[in-house]
Design a protein around this motif. Structure first.
Motif, PDB file in Angstrom:
ATOM      1  N   ASP A 247     -29.826   5.919 -18.153  1.00  0.00           N
ATOM      2  CA  ASP A 247     -30.473   6.057 -16.852  1.00  0.00           C
ATOM      3  C   ASP A 247     -30.481   4.728 -16.098  1.00  0.00           C
ATOM      4  O   ASP A 247     -30.259   4.682 -14.886  1.00  0.00           O
ATOM      5  N   ARG A 248     -30.713   3.652 -16.839  1.00  0.00           N
ATOM      6  CA  ARG A 248     -30.693   2.328 -16.206  1.00  0.00           C
ATOM      7  C   ARG A 248     -29.286   2.030 -15.658  1.00  0.00           C
ATOM      8  O   ARG A 248     -29.126   1.539 -14.547  1.00  0.00           O
ATOM      9  N   PHE A 249     -28.263   2.348 -16.439  1.00  0.00           N
ATOM     10  CA  PHE A 249     -26.894   2.112 -15.981  1.00  0.00           C
ATOM     11  C   PHE A 249     -26.582   2.947 -14.729  1.00  0.00           C
ATOM     12  O   PHE A 249     -26.009   2.446 -13.761  1.00  0.00           O
ATOM     13  N   MET A 250     -26.985   4.222 -14.744  1.00  0.00           N
ATOM     14  CA  MET A 250     -26.720   5.083 -13.580  1.00  0.00           C
ATOM     15  C   MET A 250     -27.397   4.534 -12.329  1.00  0.00           C
ATOM     16  O   MET A 250     -26.874   4.642 -11.225  1.00  0.00           O
ATOM     17  N   VAL A 252     -28.043   1.302 -11.666  1.00  0.00           N
ATOM     18  CA  VAL A 252     -27.317   0.115 -11.186  1.00  0.00           C
ATOM     19  C   VAL A 252     -25.966   0.517 -10.583  1.00  0.00           C
ATOM     20  O   VAL A 252     -25.574   0.042  -9.518  1.00  0.00           O
ATOM     21  N   PHE A 253     -25.272   1.412 -11.267  1.00  0.00           N
ATOM     22  CA  PHE A 253     -23.979   1.904 -10.775  1.00  0.00           C
ATOM     23  C   PHE A 253     -24.165   2.636  -9.441  1.00  0.00           C
ATOM     24  O   PHE A 253     -23.396   2.449  -8.497  1.00  0.00           O
ATOM     25  N   GLY A 254     -25.218   3.458  -9.360  1.00  0.00           N
ATOM     26  CA  GLY A 254     -25.493   4.204  -8.129  1.00  0.00           C
ATOM     27  C   GLY A 254     -25.841   3.279  -6.973  1.00  0.00           C
ATOM     28  O   GLY A 254     -25.487   3.541  -5.822  1.00  0.00           O
ATOM     29  N   PHE A 256     -24.642   0.259  -6.606  1.00  0.00           N
ATOM     30  CA  PHE A 256     -23.368  -0.307  -6.159  1.00  0.00           C
ATOM     31  C   PHE A 256     -22.613   0.710  -5.293  1.00  0.00           C
ATOM     32  O   PHE A 256     -22.032   0.363  -4.263  1.00  0.00           O
ATOM     33  N   ARG A 257     -22.661   1.963  -5.707  1.00  0.00           N
ATOM     34  CA  ARG A 257     -22.014   3.013  -4.916  1.00  0.00           C
ATOM     35  C   ARG A 257     -22.564   3.055  -3.492  1.00  0.00           C
ATOM     36  O   ARG A 257     -21.817   3.176  -2.516  1.00  0.00           O
TER      37      ARG A 257
ATOM     38  N   SER B 199     -21.481  -3.329 -13.117  1.00  0.00           N
ATOM     39  CA  SER B 199     -22.764  -2.630 -13.251  1.00  0.00           C
ATOM     40  C   SER B 199     -23.374  -2.862 -14.627  1.00  0.00           C
ATOM     41  O   SER B 199     -24.594  -3.039 -14.755  1.00  0.00           O
ATOM     42  N   CYS B 203     -27.252  -4.607 -15.714  1.00  0.00           N
ATOM     43  CA  CYS B 203     -28.328  -3.867 -16.374  1.00  0.00           C
ATOM     44  C   CYS B 203     -29.290  -4.747 -17.171  1.00  0.00           C
ATOM     45  O   CYS B 203     -30.399  -4.316 -17.469  1.00  0.00           O
ATOM     46  N   LEU B 243     -14.920   5.679  -3.807  1.00  0.00           N
ATOM     47  CA  LEU B 243     -16.150   6.489  -3.815  1.00  0.00           C
ATOM     48  C   LEU B 243     -15.910   7.819  -4.536  1.00  0.00           C
ATOM     49  O   LEU B 243     -16.749   8.276  -5.319  1.00  0.00           O
ATOM     50  N   MET B 246     -15.804   7.139  -8.212  1.00  0.00           N
ATOM     51  CA  MET B 246     -17.142   6.827  -8.729  1.00  0.00           C
ATOM     52  C   MET B 246     -17.978   8.095  -8.866  1.00  0.00           C
ATOM     53  O   MET B 246     -18.709   8.271  -9.843  1.00  0.00           O
ATOM     54  N   MET B 250     -19.592   9.604 -12.248  1.00  0.00           N
ATOM     55  CA  MET B 250     -21.034   9.875 -12.383  1.00  0.00           C
ATOM     56  C   MET B 250     -21.270  11.316 -12.819  1.00  0.00           C
ATOM     57  O   MET B 250     -22.209  11.600 -13.566  1.00  0.00           O
ATOM     58  N   PHE B 253     -20.291  11.434 -16.612  1.00  0.00           N
ATOM     59  CA  PHE B 253     -21.304  10.660 -17.350  1.00  0.00           C
ATOM     60  C   PHE B 253     -22.635  11.415 -17.349  1.00  0.00           C
ATOM     61  O   PHE B 253     -23.318  11.511 -18.373  1.00  0.00           O
TER      62      PHE B 253
END
Lengths: 284, 284
Positions: A247-250, A252-254, A256-257, B199, B203, B243, B246, B250, B253
């Motif tokens: 969840d933490r990764f999603m 941070v990745f989100g 950036f998105r 990303s 974290c 995008l 990504m 997501m 994942f």
């Protein structure tokens, strides 16, 4: 407990890690026995002088002869083994393991274990994408970290003994973490990275990519070759920690998105500068 | 156009890739000139015999002497360069590049380019985490893919010429893709993987992880050391494709996350078996 090369070591579960332990310990002069249900593994290890004795069943005499017993089994099998066979341990024996999750293994085993033997958990942070004693190789320890994972039940002597086991096996660095610290860390650096690699390979069925790709994709998916039985078990045994890391990764990745979608170049550049700075900590 | 070693090559932008091209081409006997605004880069290349001549400004005589001009500039700078200096190109010159995004570069440049020179785009899929001619090394081409990216405006001769450039540079495999195919592919195998690495480093600020981690985390974050100016520009120039990649990642994942949360071991194992099978395609 000192390291006396007359001592006898038993490895239960002679796979990639167990086999690599056997190679290193036999080279150092210890008497190394092994138990593995797979006859090919035992035969290979005997033919290649990786062990001194091998068994495909739990031979009580072999267990009671061992001063040290090292478990290289899957977590659930490990617990069952202790329940079934611990009566054969030599009094005063030292027990350790290579299991990749700790909280849900260590406390349970210490709770059921006989009082006259001690279990000190450890996690050698080494591995390959191949399996079995056939691919074992103690050189994979050279650049790797070894983590001792004691609980309050462990004696200072056992912790020191386990640290020194990591040293004689040739690990590059020895650390000590509690089971909870270990599982949080492993959820991030190991389990999350494996989920990412597996997910990346799930995104495309285009075989032609091999003709276009650079090293980045190869590096990020090397660990997508994965032992599905072992890793799904490890994930389930560390579920809450892994979910939190995912969840933490999603998040941070989100984020950036969203910067990319919004054309926030400065935000993306700041994230890249942070990652560049932090990654430098991990240079070998 | 044949490869005649009497021909003269000009490299504009003498960085990691431009410098590696220079090394390979000079070794093969071509006369290699270079233009770079950084005086240290030109001085280094001259002192180390990487080029035959070097300039820190756009010297018209050097441009008009070149039979081949290879651009190693950032995308936006590349377009500006063509607008400002294309009058100096030798009639019949062949122009190529190393730019990491194509659709938003190639068509624009072909639209403004003089009719008596031809621009055939290419993307050498090689790189390192270091920058500059000081770190250039043509050996990084040996295991790498080289992609020729023609449009309908390109002649069959230019496409063949560009394929052969990849071959003489020592690339392992030469492929041909349209700009659109290239950008979709690169959004997945290169840009998405860089966003993931950045990303991951975003974290956690725990420096101690270096004492616990195995190779998985190192592998997945190697490319988190990133040139923020160049990559943010590349991302912005391929924004829609990146995008989409990504979002697809997501989705996959997130679906794995839901399987873990629901305890769907069979679903996770199936995803792992699929990733294992697909990753085998990418073994070198």
């Amino acid at each position: 407990m000192k390291w006396i090369s007359e001592e006898s070591i038993l490895i239960v579960g002679l796979g990639l890690l167990g086999g690599s332990y056997a190679r290193a310990l036999k080279r150092l002069g210890f008497h190394v026995a092994a138990i593995d249900i797979d006859a090919d593994s035992i035969a290979f290890a005997q033919e290649n002088d990786i062990i001194d004795e091998g068994y495909t069943t739990v031979e009580p005499a072999a267990v009671s002869a061992a001063d040290v017993v090292i478990f290289g089994l899957y977590p659930t099998v490990f617990k069952q083994w202790i329940e079934s066979y611990q009566q054969h341990f030599k009094p005063g024996a030292m027990i350790t393991d290579v299991t990749g999750v700790k909280s849900c293994v260590v406390y349970d085993i210490q709770a059921i274990l006989r009082d006259d033997v001690e279990f000190i958990a450890a996690h050698p942070m080494a591995g390959k994408e191949t399996f079995g004693v056939q691919n074992s190789d103690e050189r994979m320890f050279r650049d790797a970290n070894y983590i001792v994972v004691p609980t309050e039940k462990n004696t200072p002597e056992a912790i020191e003994w386990c640290r020194s086991l990591g040293m004689i096996l040739g690990f590059n660095h020895i650390a000590v973490l509690s089971p909870e610290e270990h599982d949080q860390m492993i959820g991030f650096v190991s389990q999350l990275t494996h989920v990412i690699a597996v997910s990346l390979m799930g995104c495309s069925d285009n075989r032609d990519l091999v003709n276009y790709t650079g090293d980045s994709f190869r590096d990020l998916t090397r660990i997508a070759r994965i032992n599905d039985k072992m890793w799904s078990e490890l994930f389930m045994m560390n579920r809450e920690q892994l979910l939190a890391q995912m969840d933490r990764f999603m998040e941070v990745f989100g984020s950036f998105r969203n910067m990319l979608a919004a054309g926030d170049v400065e935000g993306m550049r700041a994230a890249m500068r942070l990652s560049t700075e932090r990654r430098a900590w991990f240079d070998k």
